[in-house]
Design a protein around this motif. Structure first.
Motif, PDB file in Angstrom:
ATOM      1  N   GLU A  41       0.737  -1.107  -0.081  1.00 53.55           N
ATOM      2  CA  GLU A  41      -0.262   0.466   0.076  1.00 53.55           C
ATOM      3  C   GLU A  41       1.063   1.552  -0.302  1.00 53.55           C
ATOM      4  O   GLU A  41       0.657   1.945  -0.559  1.00 53.55           O
ATOM      5  CB  GLU A  41      -0.983  -0.323   0.756  1.00 53.55           C
ATOM      6  N   ALA A  42       2.101   1.506   0.882  1.00 50.19           N
ATOM      7  CA  ALA A  42       2.217   2.300   0.605  1.00 50.19           C
ATOM      8  C   ALA A  42       3.381   2.328  -0.349  1.00 50.19           C
ATOM      9  O   ALA A  42       3.925   3.401  -1.058  1.00 50.19           O
ATOM     10  CB  ALA A  42       3.910   2.187   2.138  1.00 50.19           C
ATOM     11  N   SER A  43       4.020   1.248  -0.878  1.00 52.57           N
ATOM     12  CA  SER A  43       4.075   1.409  -2.327  1.00 52.57           C
ATOM     13  C   SER A  43       3.414   1.894  -3.776  1.00 52.57           C
ATOM     14  O   SER A  43       3.776   3.079  -4.413  1.00 52.57           O
ATOM     15  CB  SER A  43       4.695   0.452  -3.002  1.00 52.57           C
ATOM     16  N   SER A  44       2.602   1.965  -3.296  1.00 54.54           N
ATOM     17  CA  SER A  44       1.427   1.908  -4.745  1.00 54.54           C
ATOM     18  C   SER A  44       1.082   4.013  -4.225  1.00 54.54           C
ATOM     19  O   SER A  44       0.710   4.228  -5.329  1.00 54.54           O
ATOM     20  CB  SER A  44      -0.132   1.421  -4.241  1.00 54.54           C
TER      21      SER A  44
ATOM     22  N   ILE B 216       2.802   6.084  -3.357  1.00 58.81           N
ATOM     23  CA  ILE B 216       4.512   6.588  -3.574  1.00 58.81           C
ATOM     24  C   ILE B 216       3.828   6.786  -5.194  1.00 58.81           C
ATOM     25  O   ILE B 216       5.285   7.308  -5.970  1.00 58.81           O
ATOM     26  CB  ILE B 216       5.691   7.059  -2.926  1.00 58.81           C
TER      27      ILE B 216
ATOM     28  N   LEU C  91       4.633   4.187  -6.623  1.00 55.56           N
ATOM     29  CA  LEU C  91       5.517   2.496  -7.752  1.00 55.56           C
ATOM     30  C   LEU C  91       4.515   2.092  -9.230  1.00 55.56           C
ATOM     31  O   LEU C  91       3.403   1.929  -8.141  1.00 55.56           O
ATOM     32  CB  LEU C  91       6.170   1.627  -6.520  1.00 55.56           C
TER      33      LEU C  91
END
Lengths: 239, 252
Positions: free
Chosen positions: B153-156, B158, B160
């Protein structure tokens, strides 16, 4: 300028269970909205829909004038209750991953900006540490800086201080207040009513998947219209 | 554990002395000409055992990765081929699979118009690789799925892409969980390569069998055989422990 976030009759189900019931909400650019409500009320789900982390089944949602999955990557930043920093990367690499891989900035450019932001969230000297070596409050400020590195137009906060020890809550709220003063559009799910009173343009109260009430802090704190909101405020303010 | 070793050695030595007809270490006595020839004959099996194991492990990792990918999907129909492969391959005992690949596969290929001859070496590599890949795939899947959802979720948020998230966020974290069990699986391959002796591959076990037939000293020769595997496995497992320590030190 139209609304930064606009939802009408937004509805979502988990199987037979309806978690969001016809939510109508408009957040103007530059506005700060605080959403509160008991656990399970659907407040996190609203924010997660805006961040394109959850699908919805009914109604309309537009974020920055487009569908949530079409928003330019990085335009909507989000801060999580559990920080969700990347544990295998240094603090600096946590901040530069997005700018380098998504915005295609050079490493020097991304690192310079990351160091500026670490300065701004008041942890300039932790850049080379791993997230696991920082306190909770520091980790959450890194998470805020990581979101800001993408130069978002809207920032979402999902209970950013709920996993923190009391003495660390203030340091995170300070950073959020500063961000608010700089004019960022913010939607915060939080129970920090002091913060809400100081920062929010409007406060929304959700219960059982419904948007029960929404109004300015003065309005809702002095004379909440619904009994449910009055009860809720009574409970959390008397402690 | 180490306290028992001298005791066990003593017991072994004691049983060697005295009573004729029990132990006869002369078959593998390096001080006699014949014993030395026998030892060299046995030790030459190492190269095949190691080659087969390394090739099979490598192929198993590649096949395992390919099998894992659909298994990570949220869609159960996409996951289905992964489940079928894993459940099916895992259910086949190694020996029957070895027979099937060695004796059966050429026939199947011939019926499809492809003329191939599978020699014992490649028969063993193919069988070990396929048999092991089901386990490798499960190791990969559980390692990847053990990375918390919040990381994705954190990657999504930002920005990525899914591939970038895999490459920069999920895999670097999953690899710590994957490597130790994967290395353990390698030990399993080394041991199971002994089965290749039945299709005639000249590895450690086959050579021991052949020597037993000519020398009639199964006890000594199989004891030495076990020692050979023990040395091989101890080397690998100390490498695994070194790896685990390094991974652990890297965590924080």
């Amino acid at each position: 300028m139209s609304a930064a976030v606009k939802m009408s009759s937004l509805s979502k189900w988990y199987g037979d269970f309806q978690v969001l019931k016809d939510i109508d909400l408009k957040v103007a650019a530059g506005e700060k909205l605080v959403i509160c409500g008991p656990s399970g009320s659907g407040k996190s789900t609203v924010v997660r829909c805006v961040a394109n982390l959850e699908p919805y089944q009914g109604g309309d949602l537009s974020v920055l004038d487009t569908a949530p999955d079409k928003v330019r990557r990085g335009d909507v930043g989000m801060v999580f209750q559990q920080f969700n920093l990347f544990p295998h990367l240094s603090v600096l690499d946590n901040l530069t991953l997005g700018p380098i891989r998504v915005l295609k900035q050079s490493r020097t450019e991304a690192e310079a900006r990351a160091r500026d932001l670490l300065d701004r969230v008041k942890i300039p000297d932790q850049a080379d540490k791993r997230p696991g070596q920082l306190s909770g409050g520091q980790q959450q400020r890194v998470a805020i800086a990581r979101a800001l590195c993408m130069e978002p137009k809207v920032m979402l906060f999902d209970e950013p201080t709920s996993a923190l020890d009391p003495e660390m809550i203030a340091e995170v709220l300070d950073v959020m207040e500063e961000l608010a003063r700089d004019g960022m559009t913010m939607i915060c799910v939080t129970h920090e009513m002091g913060f809400a009173r100081r920062v929010a343009d409007r406060i929304a109260f959700m219960d059982a998947g419904e948007m029960v009430e929404i109004g300015t802090p003065d309005q809702v704190f002095t004379a909440p219209k619904s009994d449910r909101f009055a009860d809720f405020l009574d409970k959390i303010l008397s402690h | 554990m180490t306290r028992f070793l001298p005791f066990a050695a003593l017991l072994l030595l004691a049983s060697c002395a005295g009573q004729p007809g029990t132990w006869g270490w002369y078959v593998v006595d390096p001080t006699t000409a014949n014993g030395w020839v026998n030892i060299k004959f046995l030790l030459r099996g190492f190269s095949s055992t190691i080659q087969v194991s390394l090739l099979a492990a490598f192929a198993s990792i590649i096949i395992g990765l390919l099998i894992t990918m659909p298994g990570l999907s949220a869609n159960r129909w996409v996951r289905l081929p992964n489940r079928i492969y894993v459940e099916f391959i895992r259910a086949i005992p190694l020996l029957p699979m070895l027979f099937w690949v060695f004796y059966g596969l050429p026939v199947v290929m011939k019926s499809m118009g492809i003329q191939i001859n599978i020699d014992p070496f490649w028969g063993a590599v193919i069988t070990l690789a396929i048999s092991d890949s089901a386990f490798t795939a499960e190791i990969f899947r559980s390692g990847i799925q053990a990375v918390p959802r919040g990381q994705t979720e954190a990657s999504s948020v930002i920005g990525l892409s899914r591939a970038q998230t895999m490459r920069y966020v999920i895999l670097p974290q999953a690899i710590r969980r994957i490597l130790p069990p994967l290395a353990n699986q390698f030990i399993y391959i080394v041991k199971m390569s002994a089965f290749a002796s039945v299709i005639g591959m000249q590895e450690l076990t086959r050579r021991a069998n052949e020597l037993v037939v000519t020398e009639y000293r199964p006890l000594e020769i199989y004891s030495l055989l076990i020692l050979e595997y023990l040395v091989l496995v101890l080397i690998i497992s100390s490498a695994v422990r070194w790896l685990e320590r390094r991974m652990g030190a890297d965590e924080r």
